[in-house]
Design an enzyme around this catalytic site. Structure first.
Site, PDB file in Angstrom:
ATOM      1  N   GLU A  22      49.425 -67.972  -1.727  1.00 56.64           N
ATOM      2  CA  GLU A  22      48.745 -69.225  -1.402  1.00 56.64           C
ATOM      3  C   GLU A  22      47.806 -69.075  -0.212  1.00 56.64           C
ATOM      4  O   GLU A  22      46.696 -69.614  -0.208  1.00 56.64           O
ATOM      5  CB  GLU A  22      49.764 -70.332  -1.100  1.00 56.64           C
ATOM      6  CG  GLU A  22      50.621 -70.747  -2.289  1.00 56.64           C
ATOM      7  CD  GLU A  22      51.816 -69.832  -2.496  1.00 56.64           C
ATOM      8  OE1 GLU A  22      52.034 -68.911  -1.675  1.00 56.64           O
ATOM      9  OE2 GLU A  22      52.548 -70.033  -3.484  1.00 56.64           O
ATOM     10  N   HIS A  34      61.497 -78.326  -2.916  1.00 60.59           N
ATOM     11  CA  HIS A  34      60.264 -78.488  -3.685  1.00 60.59           C
ATOM     12  C   HIS A  34      59.707 -79.909  -3.627  1.00 60.59           C
ATOM     13  O   HIS A  34      58.725 -80.207  -4.290  1.00 60.59           O
ATOM     14  CB  HIS A  34      60.515 -78.100  -5.151  1.00 60.59           C
ATOM     15  CG  HIS A  34      60.571 -76.620  -5.366  1.00 60.59           C
ATOM     16  ND1 HIS A  34      61.396 -75.793  -4.639  1.00 60.59           N
ATOM     17  CD2 HIS A  34      59.883 -75.803  -6.205  1.00 60.59           C
ATOM     18  CE1 HIS A  34      61.227 -74.541  -5.036  1.00 60.59           C
ATOM     19  NE2 HIS A  34      60.309 -74.524  -5.976  1.00 60.59           N
ATOM     20  N   PHE A  40      53.711 -76.351  -1.148  1.00 63.19           N
ATOM     21  CA  PHE A  40      53.232 -75.067  -0.631  1.00 63.19           C
ATOM     22  C   PHE A  40      51.854 -75.169   0.023  1.00 63.19           C
ATOM     23  O   PHE A  40      51.285 -74.161   0.430  1.00 63.19           O
ATOM     24  CB  PHE A  40      53.245 -74.013  -1.745  1.00 63.19           C
ATOM     25  CG  PHE A  40      54.605 -73.846  -2.376  1.00 63.19           C
ATOM     26  CD1 PHE A  40      55.736 -73.740  -1.574  1.00 63.19           C
ATOM     27  CD2 PHE A  40      54.765 -73.832  -3.750  1.00 63.19           C
ATOM     28  CE1 PHE A  40      57.005 -73.612  -2.142  1.00 63.19           C
ATOM     29  CE2 PHE A  40      56.026 -73.709  -4.331  1.00 63.19           C
ATOM     30  CZ  PHE A  40      57.152 -73.601  -3.521  1.00 63.19           C
ATOM     31  N   SER A  72      51.950 -74.992 -14.620  1.00 69.70           N
ATOM     32  CA  SER A  72      52.530 -76.207 -14.047  1.00 69.70           C
ATOM     33  C   SER A  72      51.471 -77.125 -13.444  1.00 69.70           C
ATOM     34  O   SER A  72      51.572 -78.343 -13.540  1.00 69.70           O
ATOM     35  CB  SER A  72      53.531 -75.842 -12.946  1.00 69.70           C
ATOM     36  OG  SER A  72      54.597 -75.107 -13.481  1.00 69.70           O
ATOM     37  N   ASN A 117      42.421 -49.772  17.786  1.00 71.14           N
ATOM     38  CA  ASN A 117      42.398 -49.472  19.231  1.00 71.14           C
ATOM     39  C   ASN A 117      43.782 -49.528  19.872  1.00 71.14           C
ATOM     40  O   ASN A 117      43.915 -49.339  21.083  1.00 71.14           O
ATOM     41  CB  ASN A 117      41.419 -50.404  19.961  1.00 71.14           C
ATOM     42  CG  ASN A 117      41.843 -51.871  19.920  1.00 71.14           C
ATOM     43  OD1 ASN A 117      42.975 -52.200  19.557  1.00 71.14           O
ATOM     44  ND2 ASN A 117      40.941 -52.753  20.320  1.00 71.14           N
ATOM     45  N   ASP A 123      43.733 -55.166  15.022  1.00 77.66           N
ATOM     46  CA  ASP A 123      45.182 -55.055  14.806  1.00 77.66           C
ATOM     47  C   ASP A 123      45.773 -56.402  14.411  1.00 77.66           C
ATOM     48  O   ASP A 123      46.683 -56.472  13.579  1.00 77.66           O
ATOM     49  CB  ASP A 123      45.865 -54.571  16.095  1.00 77.66           C
ATOM     50  CG  ASP A 123      45.378 -53.193  16.521  1.00 77.66           C
ATOM     51  OD1 ASP A 123      45.486 -52.256  15.708  1.00 77.66           O
ATOM     52  OD2 ASP A 123      44.866 -53.066  17.654  1.00 77.66           O
ATOM     53  N   GLY A 124      45.263 -57.468  15.035  1.00 77.88           N
ATOM     54  CA  GLY A 124      45.788 -58.798  14.749  1.00 77.88           C
ATOM     55  C   GLY A 124      45.598 -59.156  13.282  1.00 77.88           C
ATOM     56  O   GLY A 124      46.518 -59.679  12.632  1.00 77.88           O
ATOM     57  N   HIS A 156      36.520 -62.335  25.717  1.00 79.82           N
ATOM     58  CA  HIS A 156      37.132 -61.070  25.308  1.00 79.82           C
ATOM     59  C   HIS A 156      36.103 -59.950  25.333  1.00 79.82           C
ATOM     60  O   HIS A 156      35.413 -59.715  24.342  1.00 79.82           O
ATOM     61  CB  HIS A 156      37.706 -61.214  23.905  1.00 79.82           C
ATOM     62  CG  HIS A 156      38.688 -62.338  23.782  1.00 79.82           C
ATOM     63  ND1 HIS A 156      38.300 -63.664  23.685  1.00 79.82           N
ATOM     64  CD2 HIS A 156      40.047 -62.342  23.742  1.00 79.82           C
ATOM     65  CE1 HIS A 156      39.385 -64.426  23.600  1.00 79.82           C
ATOM     66  NE2 HIS A 156      40.453 -63.652  23.634  1.00 79.82           N
ATOM     67  N   PRO A 164      41.163 -67.608  14.010  1.00 75.98           N
ATOM     68  CA  PRO A 164      42.531 -67.492  13.525  1.00 75.98           C
ATOM     69  C   PRO A 164      42.643 -66.169  12.757  1.00 75.98           C
ATOM     70  O   PRO A 164      42.009 -65.996  11.710  1.00 75.98           O
ATOM     71  CB  PRO A 164      42.685 -68.703  12.595  1.00 75.98           C
ATOM     72  CG  PRO A 164      41.545 -69.632  12.955  1.00 75.98           C
ATOM     73  CD  PRO A 164      40.443 -68.727  13.392  1.00 75.98           C
ATOM     74  N   LEU A 165      43.395 -65.237  13.300  1.00 70.22           N
ATOM     75  CA  LEU A 165      43.340 -63.865  12.783  1.00 70.22           C
ATOM     76  C   LEU A 165      43.767 -63.793  11.329  1.00 70.22           C
ATOM     77  O   LEU A 165      44.681 -64.488  10.888  1.00 70.22           O
ATOM     78  CB  LEU A 165      44.212 -62.962  13.664  1.00 70.22           C
ATOM     79  CG  LEU A 165      43.660 -62.841  15.095  1.00 70.22           C
ATOM     80  CD1 LEU A 165      44.689 -62.227  16.038  1.00 70.22           C
ATOM     81  CD2 LEU A 165      42.368 -62.039  15.118  1.00 70.22           C
ATOM     82  N   HIS A 200      41.542 -57.160  26.981  1.00 68.30           N
ATOM     83  CA  HIS A 200      41.465 -57.953  25.743  1.00 68.30           C
ATOM     84  C   HIS A 200      40.879 -59.339  25.978  1.00 68.30           C
ATOM     85  O   HIS A 200      39.914 -59.716  25.336  1.00 68.30           O
ATOM     86  CB  HIS A 200      42.849 -58.089  25.097  1.00 68.30           C
ATOM     87  CG  HIS A 200      42.903 -59.167  24.062  1.00 68.30           C
ATOM     88  ND1 HIS A 200      42.597 -58.944  22.747  1.00 68.30           N
ATOM     89  CD2 HIS A 200      43.183 -60.504  24.167  1.00 68.30           C
ATOM     90  CE1 HIS A 200      42.680 -60.096  22.079  1.00 68.30           C
ATOM     91  NE2 HIS A 200      43.043 -61.041  22.919  1.00 68.30           N
TER      92      HIS A 200
HETATM   93  C1  LIG Z   1      46.642 -66.401  13.734  1.00 65.53           C
HETATM   94  C2  LIG Z   1      46.411 -66.067  15.164  1.00 65.53           C
HETATM   95  N1  LIG Z   1      47.460 -65.801  15.958  1.00 65.53           N
HETATM   96  C3  LIG Z   1      47.272 -65.536  17.265  1.00 65.53           C
HETATM   97  C4  LIG Z   1      46.025 -65.541  17.804  1.00 65.53           C
HETATM   98  C5  LIG Z   1      45.830 -65.292  19.282  1.00 65.53           C
HETATM   99  N2  LIG Z   1      45.224 -63.968  19.477  1.00 65.53           N
HETATM  100  C6  LIG Z   1      43.909 -63.822  19.663  1.00 65.53           C
HETATM  101  S1  LIG Z   1      43.447 -62.237  19.795  1.00 65.53           S
HETATM  102  C7  LIG Z   1      45.039 -61.701  19.642  1.00 65.53           C
HETATM  103  C8  LIG Z   1      45.367 -60.243  19.691  1.00 65.53           C
HETATM  104  C9  LIG Z   1      44.557 -59.547  18.695  1.00 65.53           C
HETATM  105  O1  LIG Z   1      44.685 -58.189  18.819  1.00 65.53           O
HETATM  106  P1  LIG Z   1      43.601 -57.258  18.168  1.00 65.53           P
HETATM  107  O2  LIG Z   1      43.230 -57.805  16.848  1.00 65.53           O
HETATM  108  O3  LIG Z   1      44.123 -55.898  18.208  1.00 65.53           O
HETATM  109  O4  LIG Z   1      42.346 -57.443  19.096  1.00 65.53           O
HETATM  110  P2  LIG Z   1      41.915 -56.510  20.347  1.00 65.53           P
HETATM  111  O5  LIG Z   1      42.859 -56.824  21.450  1.00 65.53           O
HETATM  112  O6  LIG Z   1      42.009 -55.117  19.897  1.00 65.53           O
HETATM  113  O7  LIG Z   1      40.549 -56.987  20.634  1.00 65.53           O
HETATM  114  C10 LIG Z   1      45.902 -62.772  19.472  1.00 65.53           C
HETATM  115  C11 LIG Z   1      47.360 -62.658  19.312  1.00 65.53           C
HETATM  116  C12 LIG Z   1      44.943 -65.830  16.939  1.00 65.53           C
HETATM  117  N3  LIG Z   1      43.693 -65.878  17.372  1.00 65.53           N
HETATM  118  N4  LIG Z   1      45.166 -66.059  15.628  1.00 65.53           N
HETATM  119 MG   LIG Z   2      43.575 -54.134  18.912  1.00 67.69          MG
END
Ligand SMILES: Cc1ncc(C[n+]2csc(CCOP(=O)(O)OP(=O)(O)O)c2C)c(N)n1
Ligand SMILES: [Mg+2]
Length: 693
Positions: free
Chosen positions: A436, A497, A461, A407, A208, A178-179, A36, A138-139, A284
């Site tokens: 959680e 549950h 959960f 609980s 961005n 953004d993610g 990336h 993992p975003l 990207h």
């Molecule tokens: C939880 C999760 N879902 C999906 C992805 C796959 N994924 C990696 S980057 C991305 C897009 C992220 O966009 P942004 O944060 O805006 O990054 P940019 O393109 O601006 O670098 C996705 C969907 C991931 N890494 N984690």
């Molecule tokens: Mg972005």
């Protein structure tokens, strides 16, 4: 090493450094033919300004306890971090904290980005690459970890600081995209951070407008500033990521203190400078392409054919900036620590113990044992007693619940435990709220800061927080997850549950130690095991309903829990014809069936099996002694999915478990409906042995 002709586009060394970060990212992704490039290119001036002018981080000692933390939550932009680690000359340390002296990230690693054994894997990996504070990708996880780290900063300060001794006051910076902002966990984590007024926390949002599918207009047009103002954050806006003065002003404002967490929204351009790919999703997640790279380098005033170029003066500039400031801060801290040690030797020793994940002396001195009791108590209740007994002698064992403490019974009740809240950051009971997912991320952040954290909710959960649990295991950090209400034993709450598939799902996570104790004394032993883990997270699975406390003079000692599975009751000659394997609430059911079978002249053995993982790690001889291969008549009993039990019961065995969702009814009726009664076990045993009438 080379020189670059200075053009009007390269007014100074700062720009040269920024463009070095950008071009290293472009070249590494191109060489790997994967990765990336866009985000590192857009964010280079942001990260550079932060590191060079603000971050208190000593490249020679990337683990000194009071360093500022830098989290790259948009982990796909990993080349941004690797470039920073390389250019600032961060040294490698091994997991035992012995300095190795080598560079954490060598140029060779950058050239082998995303290849086997490179210190530059696709996403930043804690423990693998020194200087990486947490594993991201993992975003949303990274920002939630940063909240845990900021909590740790405040807790450690309150716990250790004394007049004239500011041992802890580190700041936590997280860059996110953004993610991260779209993922719900960022909202949970930010809401909690705002409530807790975590003034040491600064998120930098890479605004961005691009994600994988294209422009964010496709799915995301909320007002981020309004959202974070609503969370009670201090929000700033930098209109141009290339305006390093504006960025520095924003960081300075954060550093000056606002009494709240800070969000800096930075408008940026993905793949800044790439003539055809800037501001497009194409930048990207794939290489720019050789020709586009040449054009981009030209735009930067860079030699178009140079690859992996670090111009003269760049490393020196990093050394004079982040390097010098970090070393000074670290050396001052070490001096302060020496004086602190002289004045507060016990507290100083505690800081070191924490850093090495050691146990405090006497942590287990008050562990309870429970007398035999036919009525017994729920393992959530026995666990509560054990946890409290440990925590009193384990000052940095802290945690809480996602609004279920009454609980899950995880509240620390002894004098002085207190609640962690604004105005009392020394408190040890956390109220995570009904969040959680963020709780898991925060626990990871706390553990990465060397606090020993636990978090609790209902087992059902655990699915809400599966990703952070998994990341605890990936990072090898000893987070303790306490999951109660572990089966259809929940009763009237019904199928929503009643966990079915959660146990096997937890057992499927490599490195996670899952423990489901069968009575109060097994709960004590389970905690004893868990507290001694230094690199594995644990899931402690507990019952809501009372379980009889076994008479340990009649049945084997619960100390067997330490081996994962043990013979609880045996055939008189030690030569069983039948094995009954059970965990948790079903251990007593197995014992009941065993006693009936015994009267009928059937030689059964009961194996209590609280932890598959621990048992699997025992030597062959031990496993064979517990589960002799000659005995093929085996029955597993567990109020959960039977998936996975095959490997213990073998092809001739039977599994008594749950094959559907549960139902809403009093527990006794559910046990009858789903077959968790002694008669069913006995009938299955006789059928299996060919002794059914
Ligand atoms: C939880 C999760 N879902 C999906 C992805 C796959 N994924 C990696 S980057 C991305 C897009 C992220 O966009 P942004 O944060 O805006 O990054 P940019 O393109 O601006 O670098 C996705 C969907 C991931 N890494 N984690
Ligand atoms: Mg972005």
């Amino acid at each position: 090493m080379g020189t670059v002709a200075q053009t009007t586009k390269q007014p100074g060394i700062d720009q040269l450094c920024i463009n070095t970060i950008r071009t290293l990212a472009m070249d590494a992704v191109q060489q790997a033919n994967s990765g990336h490039p866009g985000a590192p290119m857009g964010l280079a001036p942001v990260a550079y300004t932060l590191w060079q002018q603000f971050l208190r981080f000593d490249p020679d000692d990337p683990i000194w306890p009071n360093r500022d933390r830098f989290v790259l939550s948009n982990g796909h932009a990993s080349m941004l971090l690797y470039s920073l680690l390389h250019l600032s000359g961060v040294k490698a340390v091994n997991p035992k904290y012995e300095q190795l002296g080598e560079l954490a990230v060598k140029m060779e690693d950058i050239k082998r980005f995303r290849q086997l054994d490179s210190k530059c894997p696709g996403h930043p990996e804690y423990r693998w690459t020194s200087g990486v504070e947490t594993t991201t990708g993992p975003l949303g996880q990274g920002v939630s970890n940063s909240v845990g780290m900021a909590i740790a900063s405040d807790w450690l300060a309150q716990h250790f600081n004394r007049p004239g001794f500011e041992m802890f006051d580190f700041k936590v910076y997280a860059i996110c995209g953004d993610g991260d902002m779209m993922e719900g966990i960022s909202g949970e984590a930010a809401s909690l951070a705002g409530h807790l007024q975590l003034k040491n926390l600064c998120w930098i949002y890479d605004n961005n407008h691009i994600t994988i599918e294209g422009h964010t207009d496709l799915a995301f047009d909320e007002d981020i500033a309004a959202r974070f103002a609503g969370y009670k954050w201090n929000v700033m806006h930098v209109l141009d990521a290339n305006n390093t003065e504006a960025l520095a002003a924003a960081f300075a404002r954060f550093a000056a203190g606002t009494g709240k967490p800070t969000l800096i929204v930075v408008d940026s351009h993905i793949a800044y400078g790439a003539p055809h790919k800037q501001d497009t999703a194409a930048a990207h997640g794939e290489p720019l392409g050789e020709e586009e790279i040449r054009l981009t380098k030209k735009f930067y005033g860079w030699p178009e054919d140079a690859k992996f170029l670090v111009p003269d003066g760049v490393r020196e500039n990093f050394a004079a900036g982040v390097g010098k400031r970090g070393k000074q801060a670290r050396d001052e801290w070490m001096k302060l620590f020496d004086a602190y040690r002289a004045k507060y030797p016990e507290m100083a020793a505690r800081i070191l113990q924490m850093q090495h994940r050691e146990l405090p002396e006497g942590w287990d001195k008050n562990l309870p044992t429970f007398p035999a009791d036919a009525k017994g108590l729920a393992t959530r209740d026995s666990s509560a007693k054990v946890e409290n007994a440990i925590a009193e002698n384990f000052p940095w064992l802290i945690g809480g619940s996602a609004d279920l403490a009454p609980s899950t019974k995880t509240l620390l009740k002894f004098d002085g435990a207190g609640d962690f809240e604004p105005g009392n950051y020394a408190g040890r009971n956390f109220h995570f709220g009904i969040r959680e997912h963020a709780m898991g991320g925060v626990l990871n952040g706390l553990s990465l800061s060397k606090i020993r954290p636990y978090g609790s909710t209902f087992l059902i959960f655990s699915d809400y927080m599966r990703e952070p649990i998994r990341l605890s295991a990936v990072m090898e950090v000893p987070v303790i997850y306490v999951f109660t209400h572990d089966s259809i034993g929940v009763g009237e709450d019904g199928p929503t549950h009643q966990p079915i598939e959660q146990l096997v799902a937890l057992r499927a996570i490599p490195g996670l130690i899952t423990l489901r104790p069968g009575d109060a004394n097994e709960a004590t032993e389970a905690w004893r095991v868990i507290m001694q883990l230094s690199h594995e997270p644990a899931a402690l699975v507990l019952s809501r309903q009372a379980l009889p406390t076994l008479d340990r003079t009649k049945y084997a000692s619960a100390a067997g829990v330490a081996k994962g599975a043990y013979i609880l009751a045996d055939a008189e000659d030690g030569k069983p014809e039948l094995l009954l394997l059970a965990t948790g609430s079903e251990v007593f059911l197995a014992v009941e069936a065993y006693e009936i079978l015994k009267m009928d002249g059937i030689r059964a053995r009961v194996v209590s099996m609280p932890s598959w993982e621990i048992f699997d790690h025992q030597p062959d001889e031990y496993r064979e002694s517990v589960l002799p291969s000659g005995v093929t008549a085996r029955i597993s009993i567990e109020q959960a999915s039977t998936m996975g039990w095959q490997r213990y019961v073998g092809p001739r065995g039977r599994m008594i478990g749950m094959h559907t969702f549960g139902a809403s009814a009093p527990l006794k009726e559910l046990q009858k409906k789903f077959g968790f009664v002694p008669e069913r076990v006995v009938a299955t045993a006789k059928e299996l042995l060919g002794k059914a009438r």
